[in-house]
Design a protein around this motif. Structure first.
Motif, PDB file in Angstrom:
ATOM      1  N   LEU A 122      42.091 -85.598  70.793  1.00 57.55           N
ATOM      2  CA  LEU A 122      43.928 -85.553  70.162  1.00 57.55           C
ATOM      3  C   LEU A 122      44.124 -87.229  70.746  1.00 57.55           C
ATOM      4  O   LEU A 122      45.400 -87.794  70.627  1.00 57.55           O
ATOM      5  CB  LEU A 122      44.522 -84.567  70.659  1.00 57.55           C
ATOM      6  CG  LEU A 122      44.101 -83.513  69.864  1.00 57.55           C
ATOM      7  CD1 LEU A 122      45.333 -82.123  70.262  1.00 57.55           C
ATOM      8  CD2 LEU A 122      44.766 -83.402  68.825  1.00 57.55           C
ATOM      9  N   LYS A 141      44.420 -81.637  65.237  1.00 61.36           N
ATOM     10  CA  LYS A 141      45.335 -80.565  65.604  1.00 61.36           C
ATOM     11  C   LYS A 141      45.011 -79.220  64.441  1.00 61.36           C
ATOM     12  O   LYS A 141      44.699 -78.648  64.741  1.00 61.36           O
ATOM     13  CB  LYS A 141      46.545 -81.362  65.943  1.00 61.36           C
ATOM     14  CG  LYS A 141      46.942 -79.927  66.596  1.00 61.36           C
ATOM     15  CD  LYS A 141      48.210 -80.242  67.362  1.00 61.36           C
ATOM     16  CE  LYS A 141      48.925 -78.989  67.573  1.00 61.36           C
ATOM     17  NZ  LYS A 141      50.329 -79.263  68.256  1.00 61.36           N
ATOM     18  N   THR A 142      45.268 -80.760  62.961  1.00 58.02           N
ATOM     19  CA  THR A 142      45.606 -79.347  62.039  1.00 58.02           C
ATOM     20  C   THR A 142      43.713 -78.407  61.919  1.00 58.02           C
ATOM     21  O   THR A 142      43.344 -77.239  61.558  1.00 58.02           O
ATOM     22  CB  THR A 142      45.566 -79.812  60.499  1.00 58.02           C
ATOM     23  OG1 THR A 142      47.543 -79.757  60.934  1.00 58.02           O
ATOM     24  CG2 THR A 142      46.423 -79.443  59.029  1.00 58.02           C
ATOM     25  N   ASP A 168      47.709 -85.659  64.355  1.00 58.35           N
ATOM     26  CA  ASP A 168      48.410 -84.403  64.077  1.00 58.35           C
ATOM     27  C   ASP A 168      47.267 -83.601  63.160  1.00 58.35           C
ATOM     28  O   ASP A 168      47.616 -82.473  62.529  1.00 58.35           O
ATOM     29  CB  ASP A 168      49.988 -84.558  62.900  1.00 58.35           C
ATOM     30  CG  ASP A 168      49.514 -85.881  62.082  1.00 58.35           C
ATOM     31  OD1 ASP A 168      49.111 -86.714  62.645  1.00 58.35           O
ATOM     32  OD2 ASP A 168      50.189 -85.408  61.322  1.00 58.35           O
ATOM     33  N   GLN A 169      46.195 -84.559  62.144  1.00 64.75           N
ATOM     34  CA  GLN A 169      45.838 -84.312  60.916  1.00 64.75           C
ATOM     35  C   GLN A 169      44.325 -83.738  62.116  1.00 64.75           C
ATOM     36  O   GLN A 169      43.539 -82.319  61.440  1.00 64.75           O
ATOM     37  CB  GLN A 169      44.886 -85.067  60.235  1.00 64.75           C
ATOM     38  CG  GLN A 169      46.210 -86.420  59.161  1.00 64.75           C
ATOM     39  CD  GLN A 169      46.474 -84.978  58.679  1.00 64.75           C
ATOM     40  OE1 GLN A 169      46.691 -85.454  57.328  1.00 64.75           O
ATOM     41  NE2 GLN A 169      48.466 -84.828  59.140  1.00 64.75           N
TER      42      GLN A 169
END
Length: 232
Positions: free
Chosen positions: A108, A57-58, A54-55
């Motif tokens: 990812l 992806k940011t 998720d980090q």
């Protein structure tokens, strides 16, 4: 990284990704013990702590929004989302070849241990707020910085290696030149700054060797050998 089944008295371990340099083992006639450089390609990784998807992806979203290049470092691969003039300048600074451009969706689903976004200081501060599980460490005056999982630093890496071998900090020397080396130099038993190091790096060191282009590394290794011999 360490070699399997190795018995080591003295070791010189370079902290760059293995594709950045040649792999070799060398010794020194000035020491009665071997000084070895370990090839991570044939060795065992002491510690693997990846950045959460998720980090990542940011980071991807911000890079896409502002057309920033970013390097993705897996254990055996470095690739980029895009090649820019700014990224090429960074690669020249670290003397690394131009990486392949790959589909960043793989980041990812495959472990990534470090990101090197290439962006201005203002946007890097914005990014730092968006990825609370990570930390940003700027190591030069340029546009790039290291992004790793929070708490993963050169200091934590050294501690993992020392624990693996059963060595103490007093038996460990570190050589550095950037802002991201300051804590490492303070942490180890002997800290050596390059002649071309940042002022903060020199202030943290026990010894300052010549410029890297003037045989600084050779001088630093000689200093470590003499330092050990004088302690006997």
């Amino acid at each position: 990284y360490v070699l399997d089944k190795a018995v080591v008295d003295d070791a010189v371990i370079k902290n760059e990704h293995y594709i950045h340099h040649d792999h070799f083992i060398f010794d020194s006639t000035q020491s009665d013990k071997p000084i070895c450089y370990f090839d991570p390609l044939n060795g065992t990784c002491v510690q693997k702590i990846e950045i959460a998807p998720d980090q990542i992806k940011t980071v991807l979203e911000l890079c896409k929004k502002n057309s920033y290049s970013c390097l993705f470092e897996e254990e055996r691969l470095i690739y980029a989302n895009a090649i820019s003039d700014e990224l090429l300048e960074v690669l020249q600074d670290i003397k690394s070849a131009e990486p392949p451009v790959m589909d960043t969706d793989r980041a990812l689903y495959n472990p990534v241990f470090m990101l090197i976004p290439v962006m201005n200081l203002e946007d890097s501060k914005e990014l730092e707020k968006l990825v609370p599980g990570c930390q940003l460490v700027r190591w030069s005056d340029g546009l790039s910085f290291d992004l790793t999982k929070k708490g993963i630093t050169k200091v934590s890496g050294i501690d993992a290696i020392l624990k693996h071998y059963g060595f103490s900090l007093s038996e460990c020397a570190a050589i550095g030149d950037g802002w991201n080396d300051v804590d490492m130099l303070k942490h180890c038993g002997l800290g050596i700054a390059m002649g071309n190091a940042k002022p903060e790096c020199k202030s943290a060191a026990d010894y300052i060797c010549p410029h890297i282009l003037h045989d600084g590394i050779s001088d630093a290794i000689d200093y470590i050998i003499n330092y050990n011999q004088n302690k006997k």
